[in-house]
Every structure is written in C-alpha cells, then in structure tokens.
Write a protein that holds these residues in place. Structure first.
Motif, PDB file in Angstrom:
ATOM      1  N   ARG A  58      -4.502   5.147 -11.802  1.00 11.70           N
ATOM      2  CA  ARG A  58      -5.485   5.555 -10.806  1.00 11.70           C
ATOM      3  C   ARG A  58      -6.614   4.529 -10.704  1.00 11.70           C
ATOM      4  NH1 ARG A  58      -5.501  12.066 -10.748  1.00 11.70           N
ATOM      5  NH2 ARG A  58      -7.172  11.711  -9.260  1.00 11.70           N
ATOM      6  N   ALA A  60      -7.816   2.319  -7.412  1.00 12.08           N
ATOM      7  CA  ALA A  60      -9.195   2.241  -6.923  1.00 12.08           C
ATOM      8  C   ALA A  60      -9.720   0.808  -6.893  1.00 12.08           C
ATOM      9  CB  ALA A  60     -10.097   3.101  -7.805  1.00 12.08           C
ATOM     10  N   GLU A  61      -9.229  -0.031  -7.799  1.00 16.51           N
ATOM     11  CA  GLU A  61      -9.784  -1.382  -7.946  1.00 16.51           C
ATOM     12  C   GLU A  61      -9.191  -2.399  -6.983  1.00 16.51           C
ATOM     13  OE1 GLU A  61      -9.164  -2.544 -11.961  1.00 16.51           O
ATOM     14  OE2 GLU A  61     -10.225  -0.812 -12.791  1.00 16.51           O
ATOM     15  N   ALA A 106     -10.908  -3.738  -2.931  1.00 19.99           N
ATOM     16  CA  ALA A 106     -10.676  -2.441  -3.561  1.00 19.99           C
ATOM     17  C   ALA A 106     -10.130  -1.449  -2.546  1.00 19.99           C
ATOM     18  CB  ALA A 106     -11.979  -1.909  -4.164  1.00 19.99           C
ATOM     19  N   VAL A 107      -9.296  -0.549  -3.039  1.00 22.62           N
ATOM     20  CA  VAL A 107      -8.683   0.526  -2.243  1.00 22.62           C
ATOM     21  C   VAL A 107      -8.094  -0.037  -0.944  1.00 22.62           C
ATOM     22  CG1 VAL A 107      -8.952   2.943  -1.612  1.00 22.62           C
ATOM     23  CG2 VAL A 107     -10.635   1.904  -3.109  1.00 22.62           C
TER      24      VAL A 107
END
Length: 427
Positions: A70, A74-75, A390-391
C-alpha cells in the motif's frame, strides 16, 4: 517442498551462477555514456508470483494487511499489466527481464513440449533464454547483479550473485538472504522472486484465507528488503511486479484424452503414448495444440474440425479455438498450431484416459488472454523512486514495456526491447 542448501558465503552464491557464453549473453548491450551513468538509479525488482492487481488496489475489500504494497501504491506509479501468452510463470518472468514475447525469448511455456503423459521438467537454465536480458545489459555496463529464485536463471553468467536452489517458500529466509546480499555487495540490479502466494492459490483458490495469509507474510518480507535497499542505495528505484492473475477452478477437461478418442493419439498397453499426430501442450486455463507434422494440411484441418466439435458441447468448457496469424501476432510458440481457450472455471487436466470432464477445485491461471479477453489474468506493476510521481495511475500497460523502463532507470541499453519505456516523470 525442496530443502534449502546452506549458503556458505556470497562467493558461493556467485559461483553457483557462473556460466559464460550462453545465448542470452550473445548480444551484449552497448556501454552507456558517462553522462548516462551519472543519472543511474539502482533497481530492486521484486516479483510476487500470482499477485492480482485487485489485491493491492482494493486491499480493504479483501481484508488484507499489506502496508508495504500500500505504501508503494501511495508513493509511486501503478498499472494493470497485460501479460504475454501463455499466462504462466516462466514465459512472463522472462518477458519481464527481456521486453520481448516468448516467440523471441524462447521460453514458450513453463515446461518444454513433450508428447507424454507425464509433464517434463520446467525450463530452468539461463542458456535457454534466446534474447538479451536486464542482467546481461547491466553486466555489460559494468554493474553488479544479483538474483534470488528468479525463474529460468540456472547457471546464469550474467548474474554475479545467484541463488536458485533451496526452499523457495521460506519468505523470511529469502528476505534474510536478499538483505545480506544488499548489505555486503550492494548490487545495482537485484531481482527477487516470492512464490508462496502462487502455491497457496493453486491449492485453495484465489485470495483464499491461506492465500491472504501468504501475501501478508510476503508483504512483511518485502518491507524488510526495501528498507535495506533504500539504506544501501538512497536513490534506488523499487519495482514490484507479478506474472499473472488467477481464477477459481470448478472443472478440468482432459484434452489429450479427447484427442486419443479422436484417433490423434495412440496409447500402448501401459496407457503411455505410442504414437501421435496432435498433442495438447499443457498450459492451465488453455492449451497449445502441437502437430507432429506441421506441414500435414489434412491432419491440421481434421484437428481443427475435431476441436470445433468439442467446443460445440458446452460441457467441455471450451471458449474458443485460436490459430494462424492470431497466435503469431501474440508471440506464442511457433510450434503451436492452435490454442484451445477454456471458459472461466475450467482448466486442462493431464489424464490420457477416462472421462473428458470432471469436477475440480483450487485455483489456476494460464487462460488465453488479450487486451479484451480474460482480464482476470492481468498482473501487477508498482514502481517508486526519485522523481516518480506519487499515486500515478499508468493505466493498463503491455508487460513488454517494463524491461525497457527498468533499463532506463539503470541507464543501460536494451535495444532488443521493441516497445518504449513507460513515462514515469513529468519532465
């Protein structure tokens, strides 16, 4: 389960993989310029065999505690991946490190073809790969390479520190060995394969209780490896991939028993193959049909008509018969005259006699998959590192783009990869 052999030293790891002159090394990558080298990022490539994208993208709905995956989501960037066919471990893991399909890299299935009731041994030797690899490109550029349990890497001269023997289900020990290698040798390219999730899903079905527990153990192991990698290489790029998805099995169809009934396979008194004109090469959720004489047009036409007759009966679970240019365009083995695609829930069985269809349980993969067919075979791609947004949803990507993307991060040349790298940064 195999018994792990003691690792006496990292030198022993290196010696275990030293074999020069393999075909995979026959076309070395061109050395990079000093300017490229200055922009290089070390790469840690981790494969979780059988990881479906939904397990990460919708972890809460599956009750999964996977903080490492997870955090990667996100990163950095993520994508659903269209695999190469057949959608099984060895061909897809080889595409992940070459950027080309099986017809070019030579790993056509998990096992080479053999017209026999007993499945042959898997492809295992690096010399069986016929295309340049990321390890070869990195080594040609003067980089240090390492690998743990990556498929088809036996006796790989391009891998300086290579572990292929031992208990491939001991996720904690695999992490221990990877961390020791990172801390002592700091390879610029390290590949690590975790397979226990795949094994549990075969036994108990996709994302079963047992499979979720395996994934959570792997997530913990990966968290430790990633932490060690980032300590050794603060500007590293981390990529987490998988090779295929999974489906829940309800039936198996014994396709070679059907071919024997049709007269294309002749069995002896011991029920072994005495002679054959057409034989089903086991994949899982599909099968490749090999003709003994590919130039025998009459037999080919008879086989095609017979397969269509089998497909006409819904009880046999056959979704479609594929042949000709479609097979070639997808990069399957040149020996495959046809591909028999099974419906969801059906996989091929290996019995040569007895009922054609029987009930079955567990999980499988290997379904015939394209951009529009069998999205349950999609695999996973996560990537994070300096400057990667990110994302970032990279959408649905072709697996062949992963190797050139990682070659770009390493600043090494992989000219045999036909597709362009992914765009990971806005600049």
């Amino acid at each position: 389960m195999r018994t792990r052999r003691a690792i006496l030293s990292l030198t022993a790891l290196a010696l275990a993989g030293l074999l020069t002159g393999s075909p995979a090394e026959a076309r070395p990558a061109v050395a990079v310029t000093e300017a490229k080298a200055a922009e290089r990022h070390a790469v840690l490539l981790i494969s979780i065999d059988g990881l479906m994208p939904d397990a990460v993208l919708n972890a809460d709905s599956h009750g999964l505690g996977i903080p490492t995956l997870r955090a990667m989501l996100a990163e950095g960037g993520h994508a659903r991946v269209i695999n190469v066919n057949p959608t099984v471990t060895n061909p897809n893991h080889t595409t992940l490190v070459t950027g080309v399909p099986p017809r070019e890299h030579g790993i056509y299935n998990n096992r080479p073809f053999e017209a026999a009731a007993t499945l042959p041994k898997s492809y295992s030797l690096y010399a069986q790969i016929k295309a340049p690899t990321l390890w070869g490109a990195a080594k040609a550029a003067g980089l240090k390479t390492g690998s743990l349990f990556w498929p088809v890497t036996g006796q790989a001269g391009d891998i300086d520190f290579n572990l292929t023997d031992g208990d491939d289900e001991d996720d904690r020990k695999i992490a221990d060995d990877a961390i020791a290698l990172i801390e002592r040798e700091r390879p610029e390219l390290l590949t690590v394969h975790f397979v226990s999730l795949d094994h549990r899903q075969h036994e108990t079905g996709p994302l079963s209780t047992e499979a979720r527990a395996a994934l959570e153990r792997i997530d913990t192991a990966i968290g430790r490896v990633v932490a060690a990698q980032r300590k050794a290489h603060p500007d590293t790029v981390i990529a987490i991939v998988s090779d295929h998805g999974f489906f829940r099995v309800t039936h198996q169809m014994n396709l070679n028993a059907a071919l024997a009934e049709g007269g294309f396979i002749v069995l002896n008194a011991e029920k072994a193959v005495a002679s054959w004109r057409a034989f089903a090469w086991y994949v899982g959720g599909s099968a490749m049909i090999v003709l003994r004489d590919p130039k025998d047009a009459r037999t080919k036409a008879r086989v095609k008509a017979y397969l269509r007759g089998l497909a006409a009966d819904p009880a046999n679970g056959i979704e479609g018969i594929h042949d000709g240019g479609e097979i070639a365009s997808l990069g399957l083995s040149p020996d495959a005259a046809f591909v028999v695609a099974f419906r969801p829930g059906y996989r091929m069985g290996n019995a040569m006699t007895g009922p054609l269809v029987k009930d079955d349980t567990g999980g499988a993969h290997g379904a015939f998959s394209t951009r529009t067919l069998r999205p349950d075979m999609r695999s996973t791609f996560l990537i994070a590192g300096p400057g990667i947004a990110a994302v970032r949803d990279l959408g649905t990507i072709d697996m062949r783009r992963i190797a050139p993307t990682l070659a770009g991060e390493l600043r090494v040349d992989l000219p045999s990869a036909a597709l362009p790298p992914l765009r990971l940064r806005d600049r």
